[in-house]
Design an enzyme around this catalytic site. Sequence first.
Site, PDB file in Angstrom:
ATOM      1  N   TYR A  35       0.841  -1.199   0.000  1.00 48.58           N
ATOM      2  CA  TYR A  35       0.000   0.000   0.000  1.00 48.58           C
ATOM      3  C   TYR A  35       0.878   1.252   0.000  1.00 48.58           C
ATOM      4  O   TYR A  35       0.651   2.191  -0.768  1.00 48.58           O
ATOM      5  CB  TYR A  35      -0.928  -0.001   1.227  1.00 48.58           C
ATOM      6  CG  TYR A  35      -1.779   1.241   1.310  1.00 48.58           C
ATOM      7  CD1 TYR A  35      -2.974   1.337   0.608  1.00 48.58           C
ATOM      8  CD2 TYR A  35      -1.360   2.347   2.059  1.00 48.58           C
ATOM      9  CE1 TYR A  35      -3.739   2.487   0.651  1.00 48.58           C
ATOM     10  CE2 TYR A  35      -2.120   3.503   2.101  1.00 48.58           C
ATOM     11  CZ  TYR A  35      -3.307   3.569   1.401  1.00 48.58           C
ATOM     12  OH  TYR A  35      -4.059   4.722   1.442  1.00 48.58           O
ATOM     13  N   ASP A  36       1.901   1.232   0.881  1.00 44.51           N
ATOM     14  CA  ASP A  36       2.809   2.388   0.950  1.00 44.51           C
ATOM     15  C   ASP A  36       3.427   2.675  -0.408  1.00 44.51           C
ATOM     16  O   ASP A  36       3.579   3.817  -0.809  1.00 44.51           O
ATOM     17  CB  ASP A  36       3.932   2.134   1.969  1.00 44.51           C
ATOM     18  CG  ASP A  36       3.426   2.270   3.403  1.00 44.51           C
ATOM     19  OD1 ASP A  36       2.339   2.835   3.587  1.00 44.51           O
ATOM     20  OD2 ASP A  36       4.124   1.793   4.322  1.00 44.51           O
ATOM     21  N   SER A  81      -2.792  12.427   9.153  1.00 38.57           N
ATOM     22  CA  SER A  81      -1.973  11.231   9.053  1.00 38.57           C
ATOM     23  C   SER A  81      -0.509  11.641   9.127  1.00 38.57           C
ATOM     24  O   SER A  81      -0.200  12.801   9.391  1.00 38.57           O
ATOM     25  CB  SER A  81      -2.285  10.551   7.742  1.00 38.57           C
ATOM     26  OG  SER A  81      -1.671   9.311   7.732  1.00 38.57           O
ATOM     27  N   LYS A 115       5.694   3.833  16.834  1.00 36.83           N
ATOM     28  CA  LYS A 115       4.483   3.971  16.026  1.00 36.83           C
ATOM     29  C   LYS A 115       3.628   2.724  16.241  1.00 36.83           C
ATOM     30  O   LYS A 115       3.935   1.658  15.698  1.00 36.83           O
ATOM     31  CB  LYS A 115       4.837   4.161  14.545  1.00 36.83           C
ATOM     32  CG  LYS A 115       3.623   4.471  13.695  1.00 36.83           C
ATOM     33  CD  LYS A 115       4.025   4.872  12.293  1.00 36.83           C
ATOM     34  CE  LYS A 115       2.842   5.373  11.494  1.00 36.83           C
ATOM     35  NZ  LYS A 115       1.757   4.422  11.326  1.00 36.83           N
ATOM     36  N   LYS A 291       8.785  13.791  16.249  1.00 36.52           N
ATOM     37  CA  LYS A 291       7.955  14.997  16.213  1.00 36.52           C
ATOM     38  C   LYS A 291       8.756  16.161  16.767  1.00 36.52           C
ATOM     39  O   LYS A 291       9.478  15.991  17.766  1.00 36.52           O
ATOM     40  CB  LYS A 291       6.720  14.801  17.100  1.00 36.52           C
ATOM     41  CG  LYS A 291       5.853  13.639  16.685  1.00 36.52           C
ATOM     42  CD  LYS A 291       4.761  13.371  17.716  1.00 36.52           C
ATOM     43  CE  LYS A 291       3.896  12.208  17.263  1.00 36.52           C
ATOM     44  NZ  LYS A 291       2.930  11.804  18.280  1.00 36.52           N
ATOM     45  N   CYS A 410       8.986 -42.664   4.523  1.00 32.45           N
ATOM     46  CA  CYS A 410       9.222 -44.109   4.626  1.00 32.45           C
ATOM     47  C   CYS A 410       8.121 -44.944   3.986  1.00 32.45           C
ATOM     48  O   CYS A 410       8.157 -46.167   4.022  1.00 32.45           O
ATOM     49  CB  CYS A 410       9.382 -44.506   6.088  1.00 32.45           C
ATOM     50  SG  CYS A 410       7.842 -44.417   6.999  1.00 32.45           S
ATOM     51  N   CYS A 424       2.717 -40.457  10.672  1.00 29.33           N
ATOM     52  CA  CYS A 424       3.365 -41.589  10.025  1.00 29.33           C
ATOM     53  C   CYS A 424       3.325 -42.763  10.997  1.00 29.33           C
ATOM     54  O   CYS A 424       3.654 -42.612  12.173  1.00 29.33           O
ATOM     55  CB  CYS A 424       4.814 -41.211   9.692  1.00 29.33           C
ATOM     56  SG  CYS A 424       5.863 -42.651   9.401  1.00 29.33           S
TER      57      CYS A 424
HETATM   58  S1  IVH Z   1       0.948  11.225  15.537  1.00 27.02           S
HETATM   59  C1  IVH Z   1      -0.684  14.701  13.251  1.00 27.02           C
HETATM   60  N1  IVH Z   1       2.166   9.321  16.870  1.00 27.02           N
HETATM   61  O1  IVH Z   1      -0.205   6.347  12.789  1.00 27.02           O
HETATM   62  C2  IVH Z   1       0.025  13.514  13.755  1.00 27.02           C
HETATM   63  N2  IVH Z   1       0.548   8.702  15.264  1.00 27.02           N
HETATM   64  O2  IVH Z   1       0.166   6.779   9.954  1.00 27.02           O
HETATM   65  C3  IVH Z   1      -0.824  12.331  13.794  1.00 27.02           C
HETATM   66  N3  IVH Z   1       0.174   6.297  15.105  1.00 27.02           N
HETATM   67  O3  IVH Z   1      -3.076   8.296  12.359  1.00 27.02           O
HETATM   68  C4  IVH Z   1      -0.371  11.136  14.409  1.00 27.02           C
HETATM   69  N4  IVH Z   1       1.604   5.701  16.655  1.00 27.02           N
HETATM   70  O4  IVH Z   1      -3.123   6.461  14.186  1.00 27.02           O
HETATM   71  C5  IVH Z   1       1.263   9.619  15.928  1.00 27.02           C
HETATM   72  N5  IVH Z   1       3.281   7.736  18.154  1.00 27.02           N
HETATM   73  C6  IVH Z   1       2.389   8.035  17.214  1.00 27.02           C
HETATM   74  C7  IVH Z   1       1.650   7.048  16.555  1.00 27.02           C
HETATM   75  C8  IVH Z   1       0.739   7.419  15.569  1.00 27.02           C
HETATM   76  C9  IVH Z   1       0.701   5.285  15.782  1.00 27.02           C
HETATM   77  C10 IVH Z   1      -0.827   6.163  14.033  1.00 27.02           C
HETATM   78  C11 IVH Z   1      -1.937   7.172  14.122  1.00 27.02           C
HETATM   79  C12 IVH Z   1      -1.843   7.944  12.845  1.00 27.02           C
HETATM   80  C13 IVH Z   1      -1.127   6.980  11.937  1.00 27.02           C
HETATM   81  C14 IVH Z   1      -0.415   7.684  10.809  1.00 27.02           C
END
Ligand code: IVH
Length: 673
Positions: A35-36, A81, A115, A291, A410, A424
């Site tokens: 998908y990615d 996302s 994540k 972040k 066998c 067997c």
């Molecule tokens: S931050 C605006 N932090 O991954 C920033 N998302 O692929 C939004 N996710 O929709 C998300 N672990 O459901 C953030 N440590 C994490 C995360 C995380 C999982 C999910 C989340 C997001 C999706 C994006």
Amino acid sequence: MKDLLKKYEQLKEEIQLHNYNYHALDDPKISDSEYDKLFRSLLDLEEENPQLVTPDSPTQRVGFSPIDEFETFEHSVPMLSLANVFSEKEFSDFNDRILKRLVNINDFEYFCEPKMDGAAVSLIYKNGILERALTRGDGRVGEDISQNVKTIRSIPQKLSSSEANIPSLLVIRGEIFISKEAFEKMNEKAKENNEKVFANPRNAASGSLRQLDSKITSSRPLSFIAHGLGECEGIQFSSISEFYDHLKAWKIPTSDLCKKVETKDDCLKFHDKILKERESIPYEIDGVVFKVNDYDLQKRLGFISRAPRWAIAHKFPAEEATTILEDIEFQVGRTGILTPVARLQPVIVGGVTVKNATLHNIDEIRRLGIDVGDRVILRRAGDVIPKIVKVVEKGISNKKLEIPKKCPSCDADVILVNTSDLKCSGGFNCDEIQKGQIVHFVSRKAFDIEGLGIEIINTFFKQGFLKDPSDIFKLENRKDEIVSLEGFGEKSFDNLITSIKASRNISLHRFIYSLGIPEVGESTARNLESHFEKFKGIFEATYDELIEVKDIGPKVAENIIQFFQNPLIVEMVPKLLEEIALQELSKEDFKDMPLRGKQIVLTGKLENYSRDELKEILISMGANVTSSVSSKTSLLIAGEKAGSKLKKAESLGIDIINSNQCEEFLNDTKKFL
Ligand code: IVH
């Protein structure tokens, strides 16, 4: 231009279909990495041809429109996302882009998080009370799943107010997921009850959340970890780290893997560390997220279409891939059970090329509805044996699966046991069963002979050097023949013989375990040892005597009787006894079981033993295995990622051993206590 437009429309449509399968139906037809890849090609196409971009493009929206069954609400702040990177270079480019935008700023902090691979939710607390919970939906509008979320124990209905002020409005974003262990248990139960089995913990979590009957949700082992701030009225935070401190005080779960760092290199180190620990983390993660920590800087950076410019996901190698099932073959193991093995079109998954996967038994084949030629989802998590989780597209093959009537090794008849296992009937006359016995005999918990791997056992077996385990001790006399074999030098021969000699001294329970009696594991072997003390007693025991032994029931008693009645075993045992120095103990040695009166606690991920297995062994040695550490605890066995129990034991000055010292401890408890 026309072709380009066509390609663009097709790509959008394809991705939209996958979005629908994934988000609305919880039934993905391709793996995440596929998908990615599709998504990336759409992004590239749009970047090269910005005039093409339409508002309905999947790059402009998140997820899929909500389905009708739930009431919907608009998110007060959209749920976005994340953009992905897959390499150091791509992350470095991301970092450069930030520096370029933040004129006059040369350094800033990153907040690093795992994540989590689950389902995103938005939790709305008014004056500290959980008022509503929404799915992400399309990012703008989500489904009201409040009733279901309220059944999740780790999400407080009310913010804890002991340490922090309660804001009048607080919108928390986070991930709902199912731990790996709970997922396995849940699927096992589903299999037993002939219910739907989920492909992975993420589908299970999102399927459980979107139940119309919240009783079903409440029966599912859902967990939650927060990963973001939607909005807050009443308190201002200057950074993610400050916000998370408040979350902790409000008793909202956050990940204890999170880390604030200073540089981009620290981020990369975080990525590598978490990737290494991935397997031992109790829930599934598919990468890490970096972040910008400071909220003002985040505001300055802003967003592009569906993702913030201040955050990026650095993804791990995918643990799932799709491929074609080319054939199903049956392999005979030590116990004679025939295991169906899937031969696959080679595919890279979890960073390695996979060609084979286990199919467990014929029930599993039926449950998956799998035929040769089908396109399947393959999953390989960490070191776990790859397995097929789902058929995504039926193939057209006229090769129907044939259940073997004869053993592929066998040619003896195959019989059906326990309703779904093929076996067997050749017993020790079957080469594969014999080889399996030898492999087991030399394994770590048995005679522990280094230098006798499966390949070498195969070669020696073919050459006629090894027919049964007792021949291992005669290999010494075959020096000339062995060193003349390809890949076998004098040095490796000498090492092998040293290792064989060292293994001769063996305790009775280890010896019993080594024999490979069906269903006699390490702890049963210990129970037999402490009951009978001498091998002779076990060898000659009657059924009535055997069922007197702790934890031995009719089935295992019968297995032991049958094993020692087998003429090949009757012939081999005296030969073996001649070669080894069996350490048999006397009643005196058992009067005081070595761990009698000791309280032992297990924590963290254990190496070499499953938790249940180790617990059983400790109990068979007289220990009392408890779940919490107190001043009465005699010993803590701490595996990887041990947390609060380890800290408590340290503060109480309790003896601690790590999990790879376990064997040494079981062999000589006095050394540690
Ligand atoms: S931050 C605006 N932090 O991954 C920033 N998302 O692929 C939004 N996710 O929709 C998300 N672990 O459901 C953030 N440590 C994490 C995360 C995380 C999982 C999910 C989340 C997001 C999706 C994006």
